[in-house]
Write an enzyme that holds these catalytic residues in place. Structure first.
Site, mmCIF file in Angstrom:
data_model
loop_
_atom_site.group_PDB
_atom_site.id
_atom_site.type_symbol
_atom_site.label_atom_id
_atom_site.label_comp_id
_atom_site.label_asym_id
_atom_site.label_seq_id
_atom_site.Cartn_x
_atom_site.Cartn_y
_atom_site.Cartn_z
ATOM 1 N N TYR A 1 0.818 -1.215 0.000
ATOM 2 C CA TYR A 1 0.000 0.000 0.000
ATOM 3 C C TYR A 1 0.857 1.272 0.000
ATOM 4 C CZ TYR A 1 -2.726 3.893 1.504
ATOM 5 O OH TYR A 1 -3.273 5.142 1.565
ATOM 6 N N GLY B 1 1.500 4.532 1.351
ATOM 7 C CA GLY B 1 2.375 5.118 2.373
ATOM 8 C C GLY B 1 3.369 4.130 2.960
ATOM 9 N N LYS C 1 5.813 9.218 2.724
ATOM 10 C CA LYS C 1 5.772 9.468 4.169
ATOM 11 C C LYS C 1 7.083 9.059 4.850
ATOM 12 C CE LYS C 1 1.405 10.713 3.955
ATOM 13 N NZ LYS C 1 1.017 12.115 4.090
ATOM 14 N N HIS D 1 4.015 18.237 6.829
ATOM 15 C CA HIS D 1 2.844 17.611 6.206
ATOM 16 C C HIS D 1 1.905 18.738 5.748
ATOM 17 C CE1 HIS D 1 -0.664 14.511 6.771
ATOM 18 N NE2 HIS D 1 -0.225 14.538 5.529
ATOM 19 N N SER E 1 -4.732 14.066 8.008
ATOM 20 C CA SER E 1 -5.215 13.309 6.852
ATOM 21 C C SER E 1 -6.742 13.407 6.794
ATOM 22 C CB SER E 1 -4.824 11.840 6.987
ATOM 23 O OG SER E 1 -3.452 11.741 7.216
ATOM 24 N N THR F 1 -6.041 18.208 -0.335
ATOM 25 C CA THR F 1 -5.973 18.200 -1.806
ATOM 26 C C THR F 1 -7.003 19.184 -2.374
ATOM 27 O OG1 THR F 1 -5.223 15.914 -1.706
ATOM 28 C CG2 THR F 1 -6.008 16.689 -3.841
ATOM 29 N N GLU G 1 -15.376 28.233 -1.092
ATOM 30 C CA GLU G 1 -15.623 29.429 -0.274
ATOM 31 C C GLU G 1 -14.501 29.672 0.736
ATOM 32 O OE1 GLU G 1 -17.831 31.137 -1.469
ATOM 33 O OE2 GLU G 1 -19.181 29.731 -2.479
HETATM 34 C C1 OXD Z 1 -1.814 10.658 3.059
HETATM 35 C C2 OXD Z 1 -2.105 10.719 4.506
HETATM 36 O O1 OXD Z 1 -1.937 9.585 2.451
HETATM 37 O O2 OXD Z 1 -1.849 11.763 5.117
HETATM 38 O O3 OXD Z 1 -1.427 11.700 2.518
HETATM 39 O O4 OXD Z 1 -2.606 9.737 5.070
HETATM 40 MN MN MN Z 2 -0.883 13.206 3.913
#
Ligand code: OXD
Ligand code: MN
Length: 581
Positions: A197, A199, A206, A226, A248, A253, A490
């Site tokens: 997976y 991360g 990370k 972060h 998170s 994003t 907004e």
């Molecule tokens: C990511 C997280 O995947 O912060 O960016 O969990």
């Molecule tokens: Mn993240």
């Protein structure tokens, strides 16, 4: 191969231990990526999606037991346990190495070992750092191509500089009981086993860019955070850059790719990064930042035309989807996207709502940054971008105002250290429990938080031109459980105030907890938030804050003697100001 002796020796040692059938040095070319895609397609690792609606897009279904980061199996292995701090799981380096050796022994027999040189950050930037990931996963190779500057350019830089982070990854047998993510910051080394997976397996993200980099940044005098980085362009054509940290799943994003509301004629948000920010003080005394990543590894569910149209626009070609659902005509689908009903769920079974969501809640897209319509032309600038404001934000239903500015750098560090979210029904704990997540770094800080705060505080001695620090909260709810602030695009209104404050262009109101917008300080043209709600979003409930600041004090004290006196002094100052108000 390489001229760097250390790299050569390490690869020989790793191959001796893991016993791959074949070793492939990745050059990062487009044709190599296409070959990897073909390989994944033929092995079932990639399923081609609808080539008409989504050309060159692929679906990867991970093992159902391997769908997220595994914080309880993630360790920081420093010689001194105290250095890792209560915020990390710790294992003695010798013990961790012995455990990993046993797992790695012969684990690549019958497999190909890929050697991936990569650069985190623009290839010519002095702020960038390189690493080499060794992996037996073609899925990792394909993702690293989109997420980092990978291949020959990075290898040349490693040979020039003579230094790199060593990252060893094997998916092993994907057995959750034989899964560990180990960090050896003193040796600039990462060892990951048993997970494919994101991360856990894309070690540049990370593991390198946050855990190892934060450790390096402390010793070298910079910050690895972060944070998203965005540029806010005003109608005069000036762009100011903001770095913002959120835990998170709090919409980083979306904020990084925000499209300003209709009434904001001539304003534009440019995306430099959506997850990680490396910054240091430049010769001019300002803080300069780069995004070490080259792509987005974003959460798919909730991404839609009304929440993040820019993200949607970049996802209809040349993207990898992990654990999403599929429609009848083989298009990727996730909850929140639209009202079509998918036919296949993330596990590959016929979709049945009885079995839970169609897309896994942590399903992801991987896409190169250049596909984002709001991609900043400064994202590749070797010097980085100058940061005018740093923003911290939590998910708080109550108490914490929509926006406030810190009274000083040290107060800003306290705001960051006190960042928190309330647990929701999705957590196992009781609903409404406040969980601290300092600077959104709880899962990612590679050393003791107390030392990390001391490092942050040390910057106030280094420059008079530091960014201003702010705290925001998009998530306040009313007594009926309804969000009080519309959020998404907004949030531009709050960003405008933040940037104007950082330029000294608007006044503010001083309160014991921070500086707040004046009554007409936020531009509310074109939205319908009742005056009473706005007042509530910006009010300071003194009694509740007395309690909050005392709890923040307890949290800081839980780090014992190492807690820097200067942050305790800030907490005491705010407590006294509240008592006197
Ligand atoms: C990511 C997280 O995947 O912060 O960016 O969990
Ligand atoms: Mn993240």
């Amino acid at each position: 191969m390489t001229t760097n002796q250390e790299l050569k020796t390490w690869i020989d040692q790793v191959a001796g231990l893991t016993q791959p059938d074949k070793i492939v040095w990745c050059n990062g070319s487009d044709s190599e990526y296409r070959d990897m895609v073909e390989l994944l397609k033929s092995s079932g690792g990639f399923i081609e999606l609808n080539p008409e609606t989504h050309p060159r897009c692929y679906l990867h279904r991970s093992d159902p037991s391997d769908v997220a980061r595994v914080e309880h199996l993630t360790f920081v292995c420093t010689s001194d346990k105290e250095e890792a701090g209560p915020n990390n799981n710790w294992m003695a380096p010798g013990e961790a190495r012995a455990k990993m050796r046993e797992l790695y022994s012969g684990c690549m027999a019958g497999r190909t070992m890929y050697v991936i040189p990569y650069c985190m950050g623009p290839i010519d930037s002095p702020l960038s750092r390189c690493g080499v990931e060794v992996t037996d996963s073609p899925y990792v190779v394909a993702n690293m191509k989109l997420m980092t500057r990978m291949g020959d350019g990075a290898l040349r830089r490693i040979e020039r500089e003579g230094t790199f982070i060593k990252g060893l990854h094997s998916i092993g047998s994907l057995d959750p009981n034989r899964r560990f993510i180990m960090h050896f910051p003193e040796d600039l080394e990462i060892q990951s086993f048993g997970s494919g997976y994101g991360g856990n397996a894309l070690l540049g993200k990370k593991c390198h860019a946050l855990r190892i980099a934060s450790y390096q940044a402390r010793t070298e005098g910079w910050l690895a955070e972060h944070m998203l980085i965005l540029g806010l362009e005003n109608p005069q054509g000036e762009t100011h850059y903001v770095a913002a940290a959120f835990p998170s799943a709090c919409g980083k994003t979306n904020l990084a790719m925000l499209i300003p509301p209709e009434t904001y004629k001539g304003w534009k948000v440019w995306t430099v990064g959506d997850d990680i920010c490396w910054m240091r003080i430049g010769e001019d005394g300002r803080m300069w930042a780069i995004n070490p990543e080259a792509g987005f590894f974003g959460v798919a569910p909730g991404t839609a035309e009304n929440t993040n149209p820019n993200a949607l626009a970049m996802l209809d070609h040349d993207a990898i989807f992990t654990n999403v659902a599929v429609t009848e005509d083989n298009q990727p689908w996730w909850e929140g996207l639209d009202d079509r009903v998918p036919v296949t769920d993330w596990r590959g079974n016929p979709y049945d709502p009885e079995n839970g969501p169609a897309a896994h809640p942590n399903s992801r897209f991987t896409v190169h940054m250049s596909q984002c319509p709001s991609y900043s032309d400064q994202a590749e600038a070797p010097a980085g971008v100058p940061i005018s404001a740093i923003v911290f934000g939590g998910r708080r239903e109550r108490l914490v105002p929509l926006v406030m500015e810190s009274q000083s750098w040290n107060h800003g560090v306290l705001l960051g250290a006190a960042m928190a979210s309330e647990t929701t029904a999705a957590n196992i704990d009781a609903v409404g429990v406040v969980r601290r997540d300092p600077m959104a770094m709880k899962p990612f800080c590679g050393y003791n938080f107390a030392d990390y705060w001391a490092h942050w505080l040390s910057f106030s001695d280094n420059s008079e031109k530091l960014p201003k620090i702010f705290h925001v909260n998009w998530f306040r709810k009313d007594e009926n459980g309804k969000f009080m602030w519309p959020g998404f695009g907004e949030n531009m209104r709050v960003l405008e105030w933040i940037v104007k404050r950082s330029q000294g262009e608007v006044e503010c109101v001083d309160t014991p907890i921070g500086k707040m917008p004046e009554e007409s300080g936020l531009n509310l043209d074109g939205i319908d938030v009742p005056a009473q709600t706005m007042q509530a979003l910006l009010e300071v409930d003194t009694n509740a804050w007395v309690n909050e600041i005392s709890e923040i004090g307890d949290y800081l004290d839980s780090f014992g003697e190492r807690t820097p006196p200067a942050i305790k002094a800030e907490q005491a100052r705010v407590a006294a100001a509240l008592a006197n108000s």
